[in-house]
Write an enzyme that holds these catalytic residues in place. Structure first.
Site, short mmCIF file in Angstrom:
data_model
loop_
_atom_site.label_atom_id
_atom_site.label_comp_id
_atom_site.label_asym_id
_atom_site.label_seq_id
_atom_site.Cartn_x
_atom_site.Cartn_y
_atom_site.Cartn_z
CB CYS A 36 -1.05 0.09 1.22
SG CYS A 36 -1.79 1.39 1.44
CB ALA A 37 1.31 3.83 -2.76
#
Length: 276
Positions: free
Chosen positions: A126-127
């Site tokens: 997850c950025a």
């Protein structure tokens, strides 16, 4: 704890947006609707602050907590039944090795090309948290999107209620209307997005699957159907047991992101065969 993970444009955007949303919800919309000096206004502001605080706390845990890496000493368990089986065992061991880092992988482990290592029970990278969502921080991720969804929906209700009760009959109202519309689109859109994400991960939790395993299972089910067979996810041991493996045995602690004493080493997981 790796504080350098906060040196990310995505994380800075999240923190700025959360701060902005908290400010406009409490000090503009809620104050205009109920007044922060009233007992009702104070109650709503305290409730929203509580939810927002847990959301931010869960976010920090997701960023800072190691999702779980494979120990350097890990070796897969291999049962040798017959000497003539050596070649098949060797092929099985090769399948357990990561083709990127050349290390043995426990079940449900996948290699993250961004983190450049294998992650235990990896769901996805997850950025927005600048981290993988894996075995050790998955519960924190669940609580993050849960409290985030509640906060976004609550903010949407406060905004819409304020807009419906507001007197718009004054000069220069257009800029204020545009402000309300812009914030409304963002907050309602956020509510739908987070609510959808929460629903998806509730489904995965009930089935004891990760996002990666869902897509792998979809392909496995398709291949099985072509052969006239039925596919069942091997780690699906029943809805309640699946939930307790992720959130814990005590229901009162399901929404507490730090209640993780039930989390094991992540090198092995109970399977349907063990419960049948």
């Amino acid at each position: 704890m790796e504080l350098k993970k906060f040196l990310s444009i995505h994380i800075l955007c999240v923190l700025i947006f959360v701060g902005f949303l908290y400010y406009v919800t409490i000090f503009i919309f809620l104050d205009d609707l109920l007044s922060l000096q009233s007992s009702t206004g104070k109650f709503h502001s305290l409730f929203f602050t509580f939810v927002a605080s847990f959301c931010v706390f869960s976010f920090f845990l997701c960023v800072l907590k190691d999702p779980g890496g494979v120990p350097s000493s890990y070796l897969p368990d291999v049962e040798y039944h017959e000497a003539s089986d050596q070649e098949s065992k060797r092929c099985g061991l090769l399948k357990k090795k990561c083709d990127k880092c050349s290390e043995y992988k426990p079940p449900r482990t996948h290699h993250c090309r961004i983190c450049r290592r294998c992650i235990l029970r990896m769901d996805h990278h997850c950025a927005w948290i600048n981290n993988c969502v894996g075995h050790r921080n998955y519960k924190a991720f669940i609580t993050l999107i849960f409290y985030g969804t509640i906060a976004a929906i609550y903010s949407s209700v406060i905004l819409v209620s304020n807009a419906l009760h507001k007197d718009w009959n004054f000069d220069g109202v257009m800029p204020l209307k545009l402000f309300y519309i812009a914030i409304g689109v963002v907050v309602i859109g956020l509510s739908v997005t987070l609510g959808t994400l929460l629903g998806w991960h509730i489904y995965l939790t009930i089935r004891n699957m990760t996002t990666i395993e869902y897509y792998e299972g979809t392909r496995a089910a398709w291949l099985a159907s072509k052969s006239g067979l039925n596919y069942h996810h091997p780690y699906d041991v029943g809805a309640y047991k699946n939930i307790s493996l992720v959130l814990g045995q005590n229901m009162l602690k399901w929404l507490c992101p730090t209640a993780v004493s039930h989390i094991k080493d992540g090198l092995s997981f109970p399977t349907l065969r063990e419960y049948s």
